[in-house]
Design an enzyme around this catalytic site. Structure first.
Site, mmCIF file in Angstrom:
data_model
loop_
_atom_site.group_PDB
_atom_site.id
_atom_site.type_symbol
_atom_site.label_atom_id
_atom_site.label_comp_id
_atom_site.label_asym_id
_atom_site.label_seq_id
_atom_site.Cartn_x
_atom_site.Cartn_y
_atom_site.Cartn_z
ATOM 1 N N GLU A 184 28.107 31.226 12.829
ATOM 2 C CA GLU A 184 28.168 32.562 12.636
ATOM 3 C C GLU A 184 29.179 32.645 11.230
ATOM 4 O O GLU A 184 28.889 33.409 10.388
ATOM 5 C CB GLU A 184 28.542 33.868 13.650
ATOM 6 C CG GLU A 184 27.538 33.627 14.685
ATOM 7 C CD GLU A 184 26.154 34.414 14.364
ATOM 8 O OE1 GLU A 184 26.090 34.970 13.251
ATOM 9 O OE2 GLU A 184 25.327 34.607 15.438
ATOM 10 N N ARG A 188 27.780 33.628 7.662
ATOM 11 C CA ARG A 188 28.075 34.918 6.970
ATOM 12 C C ARG A 188 29.221 34.831 6.182
ATOM 13 O O ARG A 188 29.026 35.386 5.181
ATOM 14 C CB ARG A 188 28.318 35.841 8.215
ATOM 15 C CG ARG A 188 27.193 36.160 9.191
ATOM 16 C CD ARG A 188 27.559 37.012 10.378
ATOM 17 N NE ARG A 188 26.746 37.024 11.608
ATOM 18 C CZ ARG A 188 26.140 37.978 12.265
ATOM 19 N NH1 ARG A 188 26.407 39.257 12.039
ATOM 20 N NH2 ARG A 188 25.448 37.607 13.181
ATOM 21 N N ASP A 317 15.453 28.882 15.931
ATOM 22 C CA ASP A 317 14.911 29.218 14.890
ATOM 23 C C ASP A 317 15.546 28.397 13.560
ATOM 24 O O ASP A 317 14.572 27.905 12.666
ATOM 25 C CB ASP A 317 15.217 30.697 14.674
ATOM 26 C CG ASP A 317 16.805 31.353 15.124
ATOM 27 O OD1 ASP A 317 17.434 30.410 15.341
ATOM 28 O OD2 ASP A 317 17.043 32.391 14.704
ATOM 29 N N GLU A 492 14.199 39.660 10.113
ATOM 30 C CA GLU A 492 13.194 38.697 9.846
ATOM 31 C C GLU A 492 11.784 39.089 9.365
ATOM 32 O O GLU A 492 11.209 38.355 8.512
ATOM 33 C CB GLU A 492 13.053 38.081 11.315
ATOM 34 C CG GLU A 492 14.111 37.005 11.702
ATOM 35 C CD GLU A 492 15.334 37.674 12.023
ATOM 36 O OE1 GLU A 492 15.520 39.053 12.557
ATOM 37 O OE2 GLU A 492 16.667 37.233 12.160
ATOM 38 N N THR A 579 20.373 31.270 5.996
ATOM 39 C CA THR A 579 19.684 32.056 6.869
ATOM 40 C C THR A 579 20.365 33.558 7.103
ATOM 41 O O THR A 579 19.895 34.230 7.871
ATOM 42 C CB THR A 579 19.883 31.371 8.435
ATOM 43 O OG1 THR A 579 19.097 31.996 9.504
ATOM 44 C CG2 THR A 579 21.214 31.222 8.827
HETATM 45 C C1 DMJ Z 1 21.229 36.292 11.356
HETATM 46 O O1 DMJ Z 1 22.590 36.455 11.601
HETATM 47 C C2 DMJ Z 1 20.576 35.081 10.832
HETATM 48 O O2 DMJ Z 1 19.345 35.671 10.296
HETATM 49 C C3 DMJ Z 1 20.572 33.908 11.925
HETATM 50 O O3 DMJ Z 1 19.998 33.005 11.384
HETATM 51 C C4 DMJ Z 1 19.752 34.747 13.142
HETATM 52 N N1 DMJ Z 1 19.704 35.946 13.087
HETATM 53 C C5 DMJ Z 1 20.376 37.085 12.439
HETATM 54 C C6 DMJ Z 1 19.735 38.052 12.161
HETATM 55 O O4 DMJ Z 1 18.700 38.637 12.950
#
Ligand code: DMJ
Length: 598
Positions: A184, A188, A317, A492, A579
């Site tokens: 995370e 982020r 995912d 998503e 992501t």
């Molecule tokens: C985000 O922090 C990122 O997209 C992560 O890969 C998975 N999901 C959350 C948002 O849903």
């Protein structure tokens, strides 16, 4: 040439005068014509050999030539069923929808300014109580501020951006003696800083902060296998194991650090960032399970997969997402990532992609490991799909235009003959999955739940308990809603709508995105400022949970904005989104992947 022109030529000569001239010419030329015929026969005898060789060569090296020619000659050159689009008129991608774009900017301002007013600098925001909280007691690490900066730059919110930058310059510190999640923090904060660096025109402030953070995270890779520890103490610069299952690490988490560390390596020429991130991919490739799928947990000591669920949802995912994106980020110069992606997609098709029995909806299921009485490992298919899986429709469509394309660049939308059979498969399935995710917004609020189950013949459900092909498990009228029923401002579906629109120009994707945006405005917007999560998507008026996830500003509103923006802004030919929706430029690396042939 039109049919009319062709018919006219066949029927000539049409006037009496022309008919007479032609008849005279024919009589005078009879003898000459006999000689010509004999000569032509001789030529044909000699010429057929090179002709056969020539056509044989063309068909050998390009087998699709036969079908292409047949399609063209017999009028079969249609994209029906390939693009699954019907509303394409002109290239709509280059026509911004200013009104809708502005509405999304207003929503961002509503979220950001409430946060700034009540909680500036705090990691997370709670709009109802107007409070901020930090991830740990040691103090914040700019989770919300840094996750939001590039969205401000993209939306042109200069004054808000300057205040956020000022905070990064004067208040941000990563010297926090506490435990943070490796993945995370990377997607982020490190991703946000790198994107801010690029989009601000290389403002050194962001690169310095990114290097400081990455150097604090880097020790997580010092494990027996080379897979990173899932947590890190930023002040001590030390990797920390999972507190419940010491040796377990999530597959998605270990394989979703690579875009960030690679780009930082490219910027700084520090190869250590590259090598540590790349080693994870080598370990995963070596650990390949026979079916080619990836379980959601690995063992940090052995570097092997641990029997655990297999899915495209949580903890699985972004492993699949980053396989494709690593190939894109390195400007298609590293075939090893294409091979790993293609291999994983074959496995996903063989085991996870399903079709509901009634309305034939395409979805992805999960495989759950179970032991028989004799201890044998078996896999049970569960028709469960997380909202998180909704990134996958857009990702498949994007992959179809890259790893599944027979020419570059493909048209918008791609034509059948521009894609390989695998590309056609991925394109059609991707578009169908986007539609499935859109269908799950058919709820009282117009928002989609966190988790849906699809009906299967064995579930014994009747039409009253599940009137459509999917349902929210455990949802009962007048009972507390299950966890699955919530919408926590996730991005998503709109992420896939953005990609699908860029690749097709089909206006329906904008319409669906606008409808989702309106549902967020109606059911999640807190009047005094900010947004909240909804506890039950089927409950109106909505009941809230007091949390505004940081990905609302970094992802959901960014993708919605870009859906209505001109496609030349952050073109998919030049950028790859991490992501957490932080755009990073595509570049040609000078370092080659070392494990390509292992
Ligand atoms: C985000 O922090 C990122 O997209 C992560 O890969 C998975 N999901 C959350 C948002 O849903």
């Amino acid at each position: 040439m039109s049919d009319g022109a062709l018919r006219k030529r066949k029927n000539q000569p049409e006037s009496k005068e022309h008919a007479q001239k032609d008849s005279n010419a024919a009589t005078a030329g009879n003898k000459e014509s006999d000689i010509d015929t004999a000569a032509v026969r001789r030529y044909i005898k000699v010429l057929w050999i090179p002709l056969v060789l020539c056509f044989g060569g063309i068909f050998y090296f390009n087998p699709t030539t036969i079908t292409d020619l047949a399609n063209t000659w017999f009028g079969l050159d249609s994209d029906d069923g390939l693009s699954l689009t019907s509303n394409v008129s002109g290239d709509l991608r280059y026509i911004p929808d200013v009104e809708k774009k502005d509405a999304v900017v207003e929503a961002f301002k509503h979220a950001w300014r409430a946060y700034e007013r009540d909680a500036m600098g705090a990691d997370e925001y709670h709009a109802i109580s107007k409070k901020g909280t930090n991830l740990t007691k040691a103090g914040g690490i700019g989770y919300t501020v840094i996750d939001s900066i590039d969205t401000m730059l993209i939306m042109g919110l200069d004054e808000d951006y300057q205040r956020a930058r000022q905070w990064v310059e004067t208040k941000l510190t990563f010297d926090r003696d506490a435990i943070f999640n490796t993945f995370e923090t990377t997607i982020r904060v490190l991703g946000g800083l790198l994107s801010a660096y690029h989009l601000s025109g290389n403002d050194q402030l962001y690169l310095d902060r990114a290097i400081d953070l990455a150097d604090r995270i880097l020790p997580v890779f010092d494990t027996e296998s080379g897979l990173p520890w899932p947590q890190v103490n930023l002040a001590e610069k030390k990797g920390v194991p999972n507190s419940d299952y010491r040796l377990m690490v999530s597959t998605a988490e270990v394989s979703t650090l690579q875009l960030e560390f690679r780009y930082l390596s490219y910027l700084t020429e520090n190869e250590e960032y590259w090598e540590k991130a790349e080693e994870v991919m080598r370990i995963i490739k070596e650990a390949r399970m026979p079916h080619g799928l990836a379980s959601i947990y690995m063992n940090v000591e052995t570097g092997k997969f641990v029997p655990s669920a297999i899915r495209l949802g949580s903890r699985g995912d972004s492993y699949y997402e980053y396989l494709l994106k690593q190939y894109i980020q390195t400007n298609y110069t590293e075939p090893v990532y294409k091979d790993m992606y293609d291999d994983a997609m074959e496995a996903v098709y063989s085991h996870l992609v399903q079709q509901s029995p009634y309305s034939k909806t395409i979805y992805t299921a999960e495989l759950i490991p179970e032991r028989t009485r004799t201890g044998e490992l078996t896999w049970r298919l569960s028709p469960k799909q997380d909202h998180l899986v909704c990134f996958f429709g857009g990702s498949l469509m994007l992959g179809a235009t890259i790893t599944g394309a027979s020419i570059q660049p493909v048209s918008v939308p791609p034509r059948k003959k521009e894609l390989t059979p695998v590309g056609i498969r991925d394109w059609q399935t991707g578009a169908a999955l986007v539609k499935t995710c859109w269908d799950t917004h058919d709820t009282a609020t117009g928002l989609s739940p966190e988790i849906v189950y699809f009906r299967v013949p064995e579930d014994g459900m009747d039409i009253d308990s599940a009137p459509s092909d999917w349902y929210i498990k455990g949802a009962q009228p007048y009972a507390p809603p299950p966890y699955d029923a919530r919408y926590i401002l996730r991005p998503e579906t709109v992420e896939s709508l953005f990609i699908a629109f860029r690749l097709t120009g089909d206006v329906k994707y904008r319409e669906w995105g606008w409808s989702i945006f309106q549902a967020i405005e109606k059911h999640c917007k807190v009047e005094s400022g900010g947004y909240a999560s909804v506890l039950n998507v089927d409950d109106v008026p909505a009941t809230w949970e007091d949390k505004m996830e940081t990905f609302l500003m970094s992802e959901t509103l960014k993708y919605l904005y870009l859906l209505f923006e001109d496609a030349s802004v952050l073109s998919l030919d030049e950028y790859v989104f991490n992501t957490e929706a932080h755009p990073l430029p595509i570049f040609t690396p000078t370092i080659r992947t070392a494990f390509a042939d292992s």
